[in-house]
Write a protein that holds these residues in place. Structure first.
Motif, PDB file in Angstrom:
ATOM      1  N   UNK A   1     -16.083  -3.643   1.016  1.00 38.16           N
ATOM      2  CA  UNK A   1     -15.669  -3.784  -0.380  1.00 38.16           C
ATOM      3  C   UNK A   1     -14.161  -3.652  -0.587  1.00 38.16           C
ATOM      4  N   UNK A   2     -13.513  -2.766   0.167  1.00 34.52           N
ATOM      5  CA  UNK A   2     -12.070  -2.548  -0.032  1.00 34.52           C
ATOM      6  C   UNK A   2     -11.439  -2.238   1.326  1.00 34.52           C
ATOM      7  N   UNK A   3     -10.393  -2.975   1.646  1.00 30.72           N
ATOM      8  CA  UNK A   3      -9.707  -2.829   2.932  1.00 30.72           C
ATOM      9  C   UNK A   3      -8.300  -2.298   2.705  1.00 30.72           C
ATOM     10  N   UNK A   4      -7.879  -1.369   3.528  1.00 31.12           N
ATOM     11  CA  UNK A   4      -6.469  -0.995   3.590  1.00 31.12           C
ATOM     12  C   UNK A   4      -5.917  -1.484   4.928  1.00 31.12           C
ATOM     13  N   UNK A   5      -4.827  -2.247   4.836  1.00 34.40           N
ATOM     14  CA  UNK A   5      -4.128  -2.728   6.034  1.00 34.40           C
ATOM     15  C   UNK A   5      -2.944  -1.807   6.285  1.00 34.40           C
ATOM     16  N   UNK A   6      -2.926  -1.151   7.428  1.00 36.83           N
ATOM     17  CA  UNK A   6      -1.772  -0.364   7.848  1.00 36.83           C
ATOM     18  C   UNK A   6      -0.877  -1.241   8.711  1.00 36.83           C
ATOM     19  N   UNK A   7       0.421  -1.241   8.419  1.00 38.12           N
ATOM     20  CA  UNK A   7       1.372  -1.995   9.221  1.00 38.12           C
ATOM     21  C   UNK A   7       2.753  -1.396   8.986  1.00 38.12           C
ATOM     22  N   UNK A   8       3.807  -2.082   9.448  1.00 42.06           N
ATOM     23  CA  UNK A   8       5.147  -1.610   9.124  1.00 42.06           C
ATOM     24  C   UNK A   8       5.982  -2.779   8.608  1.00 42.06           C
ATOM     25  N   UNK A   9       7.165  -2.482   8.119  1.00 46.12           N
ATOM     26  CA  UNK A   9       7.993  -3.502   7.479  1.00 46.12           C
ATOM     27  C   UNK A   9       8.341  -4.642   8.437  1.00 46.12           C
ATOM     28  N   UNK A  10       8.607  -4.293   9.702  1.00 41.91           N
ATOM     29  CA  UNK A  10       8.968  -5.318  10.674  1.00 41.91           C
ATOM     30  C   UNK A  10       7.831  -6.285  10.935  1.00 41.91           C
ATOM     31  N   UNK A  11       6.629  -5.760  11.101  1.00 43.16           N
ATOM     32  CA  UNK A  11       5.450  -6.598  11.336  1.00 43.16           C
ATOM     33  C   UNK A  11       5.178  -7.472  10.121  1.00 43.16           C
ATOM     34  N   UNK A  12       5.295  -6.873   8.943  1.00 44.58           N
ATOM     35  CA  UNK A  12       5.074  -7.600   7.701  1.00 44.58           C
ATOM     36  C   UNK A  12       6.086  -8.724   7.563  1.00 44.58           C
TER      37      UNK A  12
ATOM     38  N   UNK B   1      -1.498   8.509   0.753  1.00 45.69           N
ATOM     39  CA  UNK B   1      -1.432   7.217   0.054  1.00 45.69           C
ATOM     40  C   UNK B   1      -2.724   6.440   0.296  1.00 45.69           C
ATOM     41  N   UNK B   2      -3.212   6.478   1.530  1.00 39.25           N
ATOM     42  CA  UNK B   2      -4.457   5.778   1.871  1.00 39.25           C
ATOM     43  C   UNK B   2      -5.637   6.304   1.039  1.00 39.25           C
ATOM     44  N   UNK B   3      -5.722   7.623   0.902  1.00 34.77           N
ATOM     45  CA  UNK B   3      -6.874   8.211   0.207  1.00 34.77           C
ATOM     46  C   UNK B   3      -6.968   7.749  -1.246  1.00 34.77           C
ATOM     47  N   UNK B   4      -5.836   7.439  -1.854  1.00 28.88           N
ATOM     48  CA  UNK B   4      -5.835   6.962  -3.252  1.00 28.88           C
ATOM     49  C   UNK B   4      -6.532   5.613  -3.387  1.00 28.88           C
ATOM     50  N   UNK B   5      -6.614   4.859  -2.304  1.00 28.65           N
ATOM     51  CA  UNK B   5      -7.141   3.491  -2.378  1.00 28.65           C
ATOM     52  C   UNK B   5      -8.665   3.428  -2.380  1.00 28.65           C
ATOM     53  N   UNK B   6      -9.309   4.509  -1.951  1.00 33.51           N
ATOM     54  CA  UNK B   6     -10.775   4.568  -1.903  1.00 33.51           C
ATOM     55  C   UNK B   6     -11.359   3.373  -1.137  1.00 33.51           C
ATOM     56  N   UNK B   7     -10.802   3.105   0.022  1.00 35.66           N
ATOM     57  CA  UNK B   7     -11.232   1.980   0.850  1.00 35.66           C
ATOM     58  C   UNK B   7     -12.420   2.362   1.719  1.00 35.66           C
ATOM     59  N   UNK B   8     -13.145   1.343   2.188  1.00 38.37           N
ATOM     60  CA  UNK B   8     -14.250   1.588   3.115  1.00 38.37           C
ATOM     61  C   UNK B   8     -14.027   0.897   4.458  1.00 38.37           C
ATOM     62  N   UNK B   9     -12.821   0.351   4.658  1.00 40.28           N
ATOM     63  CA  UNK B   9     -12.519  -0.327   5.925  1.00 40.28           C
ATOM     64  C   UNK B   9     -11.011  -0.273   6.162  1.00 40.28           C
ATOM     65  N   UNK B  10     -10.635   0.039   7.397  1.00 39.46           N
ATOM     66  CA  UNK B  10      -9.227   0.129   7.785  1.00 39.46           C
ATOM     67  C   UNK B  10      -8.913  -0.956   8.804  1.00 39.46           C
ATOM     68  N   UNK B  11      -7.789  -1.643   8.603  1.00 38.32           N
ATOM     69  CA  UNK B  11      -7.260  -2.553   9.622  1.00 38.32           C
ATOM     70  C   UNK B  11      -5.849  -2.105   9.950  1.00 38.32           C
ATOM     71  N   UNK B  12      -5.586  -1.831  11.213  1.00 43.55           N
ATOM     72  CA  UNK B  12      -4.231  -1.499  11.653  1.00 43.55           C
ATOM     73  C   UNK B  12      -3.657  -2.689  12.390  1.00 43.55           C
ATOM     74  N   UNK B  13      -2.496  -3.160  11.929  1.00 39.07           N
ATOM     75  CA  UNK B  13      -1.817  -4.292  12.568  1.00 39.07           C
ATOM     76  C   UNK B  13      -0.434  -3.805  12.965  1.00 39.07           C
ATOM     77  N   UNK B  14      -0.236  -3.499  14.240  1.00 39.84           N
ATOM     78  CA  UNK B  14       1.056  -2.965  14.644  1.00 39.84           C
ATOM     79  C   UNK B  14       1.022  -2.349  16.019  1.00 39.84           C
ATOM     80  N   UNK B  15       2.028  -1.537  16.285  1.00 38.08           N
ATOM     81  CA  UNK B  15       2.127  -0.825  17.548  1.00 38.08           C
ATOM     82  C   UNK B  15       1.470   0.536  17.470  1.00 38.08           C
TER      83      UNK B  15
END
Length: 385
Positions: free
Chosen positions: A32-43, A83-97
């Motif tokens: 239902x809700x995804x949080x994508x973790x990344x950094x400015x360089x990757x973005x 910050x992540x907890x505020x999003x109430x997500x049910x799925x995490x995607x990490x794109x980075x190192x």
């Protein structure tokens, strides 16, 4: 070799040049809700664009958290988790190192207010998996996509500490060589040597076992025969794909074996002087391997027979061992990674503090086949001063 051993690894691994396309199927089951973790360089490099388009095509709500600093301390990691907890997500995607994936892994077990990162520094097994996680590495690499480890700085100790909790192992991993195609050479080299250290350290660890050796040797073969080309040729997708696999395999080996004195002595260099993790490992790789050689030369000879294509099998154990150590040293040199602490203005009067901090990393020092005393650590640090 250990009499009893085990292996823990991600449940689902998708690999190949177009592995990212598998994301659509992964998120199709009620996310239902995804949080994508990344950094400015990757973005900024556009590496989030394809996953983002797949998520949008699926009509799933998402938020991007991209303020993750390189090699965060535990305060910075906690800020990202809050910050992540505020999003109430049910799925995490990490794109980075490694830093991005480590924060994402911590978030997957700290989605409530019951525990904090600081609590896990002393009791890492307190927290349990609460959010499904997917790791997409953009380096080859830290192996963080495979491990139950999260590395955070502890400023009050001038040290990095590894939080190890099997609950942090990812549910899904995607290894797609397109994600590392345009990685700048300095980052590709440093992270690649980090993976190289994982492989050789796990294979020569006191906790090595048949399972870890299977992954560590294959990782060492893939990494040593592809690292230079992958770092110097942007079009070498086969070499990059092999590096991604090698990095992943080395990460799997960590879960069953463990790194040794290279990593143990490198943690103070990152914790106090903020030297990139892969660079500090590269500095210590040859000095530690030379120190360890009396205890591991038979293993290095086995590695020679596996890794060196068309090598002379009639060489003695000493000759094979020496060749392997020389090759490790030469690879660091060819990749132009700094090998002296002078590059980072580390004064020799800090030596006592480095030794004291390094000797605190007992979690890894116990894995070293040759005991490292404070006197030994001092001598090793002096070699890179």
């Amino acid at each position: 070799m250990l009499a009893d051993y085990q292996l823990k690894m991600p449940k689902n691994i998708n690999a190949g040049e177009h592995a990212l396309e598998q994301l659509a199927g992964i998120i199709a089951n009620g996310v239902k809700k995804i949080v994508i973790f990344t950094d400015k360089g990757i973005l900024g490099a556009g590496l989030v664009d394809v996953p983002k388009a797949i998520i949008e095509e699926a009509g799933i709500d998402y938020t991007i958290i991209s303020d993750i600093p390189a090699e965060p301390n535990y305060h910075e990691a906690q800020a990202m988790i809050d910050e992540f907890k505020k999003q109430e997500a049910d799925f995490i995607i990490a794109i980075g190192g490694g830093s991005v994936m480590d924060v994402a892994k911590l978030s997957s077990i700290l989605a409530t207010d019951e525990y904090t990162v600081k609590d896990l520094l002393d009791e890492p097994l307190l927290a349990k998996k609460q959010i499904t996680s997917l790791m997409i590495p953009t380096t080859a690499g830290t192996g963080a996509e495979a491990t139950p480890n999260s590395i955070v700085g502890v400023p009050e100790k001038d040290l990095k500490i590894g939080i190890v909790n099997p609950e942090m192992i990812a549910d899904y991993v995607i290894l797609d060589s397109r994600m590392i195609k345009n990685l700048p050479k300095p980052i590709a080299a440093a992270t690649g040597v980090d993976a190289l250290c994982h492989a050789i350290e796990c294979f020569t660890s006191a906790k090595a076992n048949p399972i870890s050796n299977t992954f560590a040797l294959e990782a060492l073969d893939l990494i040593m025969n592809n690292l230079v080309e992958a770092c110097t040729n942007p079009e070498a997708l086969k070499a990059k794909s092999d590096m991604l696999l090698g990095s992943f395999y080395a990460g799997v080996a960590i879960t069953s074996s463990g790194t040794t004195a290279v990593h143990a002595l490198s943690y103070p260099l990152g914790g106090k002087y903020h030297i990139a993790h892969g660079v500090s490992n590269a500095m210590l790789l040859t000095p530690v391997m030379k120190f360890n050689e009396p205890a591991i030369k038979d293993l290095l000879a086995i590695a020679y027979d596996r890794v060196v294509k068309n090598g002379n099998k009639d060489l003695s154990v000493d000759e094979k061992s020496g060749y392997m150590i020389n090759q490790l040293e030469e690879m660091v040199k060819v990749l132009e990674i700094p090998t002296s602490l002078k590059t980072f203005n580390v004064p020799e009067e800090d030596l006592d503090g480095l030794v004291a901090a390094g000797m605190e990393v007992t979690r890894l020092l116990v894995n070293n086949k040759r005991e490292v005393t404070p006197k030994d650590a001092r001598k090793i640090y002096l070699e890179i001063m």
